[in-house]
Design an enzyme around this catalytic site. Structure first.
Site, PDB file in Angstrom:
ATOM      1  N   HIS A   9     -14.222  41.359   1.912  1.00 54.46           N
ATOM      2  CA  HIS A   9     -12.814  40.948   1.986  1.00 54.46           C
ATOM      3  C   HIS A   9     -12.395  40.140   0.759  1.00 54.46           C
ATOM      4  O   HIS A   9     -13.227  39.634  -0.001  1.00 54.46           O
ATOM      5  CB  HIS A   9     -12.576  40.123   3.253  1.00 54.46           C
ATOM      6  N   GLU A  87     -18.660  38.706  10.559  1.00 55.43           N
ATOM      7  CA  GLU A  87     -19.605  37.925   9.765  1.00 55.43           C
ATOM      8  C   GLU A  87     -20.647  37.242  10.661  1.00 55.43           C
ATOM      9  O   GLU A  87     -20.421  37.060  11.861  1.00 55.43           O
ATOM     10  CB  GLU A  87     -18.838  36.876   8.947  1.00 55.43           C
TER      11      GLU A  87
END
Length: 209
Positions: A9, A87
């Site tokens: 990201h 994550e």
């Protein structure tokens, strides 16, 4: 052969402030993070993806959307969202300042085989790699000749990629950290093969704002 395009990201507020940003916390993309995602999208604009798999965290979803807005082949293409691509979870450390002198932080970065997050309720490296690998394996079976975009997170991607290409657990963080919106290409035929790693050659200088 399945070709995976793994993208981290864009840069976020917590990235900038050097705080733990794991699977149970989010922060907005910075203007530079948005610009990074747009530039990545332009770089990948002529690739006709067969599937898009994205973490269910907002920073990854936003990055994916900025990338896909630039793509020239979006007909009938839908994003698939996966909790398994979130994550690694840092437990009580989520959102706190990273202490680089801390033993477990050092293990996470340099010797993931020694990382033990029990004291702060974090997720293990084995759990992270198991859940993400299962998703990648499933996608490779569904698209054996496809091109697949994966948008996820720094720790997840570097450990997943190194595991897929056969590195020992002690070396799962080798080559990291991955740069924001970097592109890593892995091909899956009989085995996983790395063809491009942590590529940010397309990025131009931008200012944080």
């Amino acid at each position: 052969m399945t070709t995976f395009y793994f993208v981290r990201h864009g840069k976020t507020e917590l990235n900038l402030s050097l705080k733990f940003q794991g699977g149970d916390i989010d922060s907005p993309l910075l203007p530079i993070g948005i610009e990074q995602a747009i530039q990545a999208g332009r770089y990948l604009c002529d690739i006709s993806f067969d599937a898009i798999a994205v973490s269910t965290q907002k920073r990854a979803m936003d990055t994916a959307n900025y990338i896909l807005k630039e793509n020239n082949y979006l007909d009938k293409l839908t994003l698939q969202y996966y909790d398994s691509l979130r994550e690694i979870k840092f437990g009580k450390r989520e959102g706190t300042e990273i202490n680089h002198a801390d033993e477990q932080t050092a293990h996470l970065r340099q010797r993931p085989d020694l990382y033990d997050p029990t004291a702060f309720g974090g997720e293990t490296i084995d759990s992270l790699v198991t859940r993400s690998t299962e998703t990648i394996e499933k996608i490779s079976e569904e698209y054996p000749d496809g091109k697949v975009l994966i948008v996820a997170h720094g720790v997840l991607l570097i450990t997943l990629i190194n595991s897929l290409i056969g590195k020992e657990k002690a070396n799962w963080r080798e080559g990291g950290p991955l740069a924001n919106t970097s592109i890593t290409i892995v091909e899956k035929k009989n085995k996983y093969t790395l063809t491009s790693f942590n590529d940010i050659s397309y990025q131009t200088q931008t200012e944080d704002a």
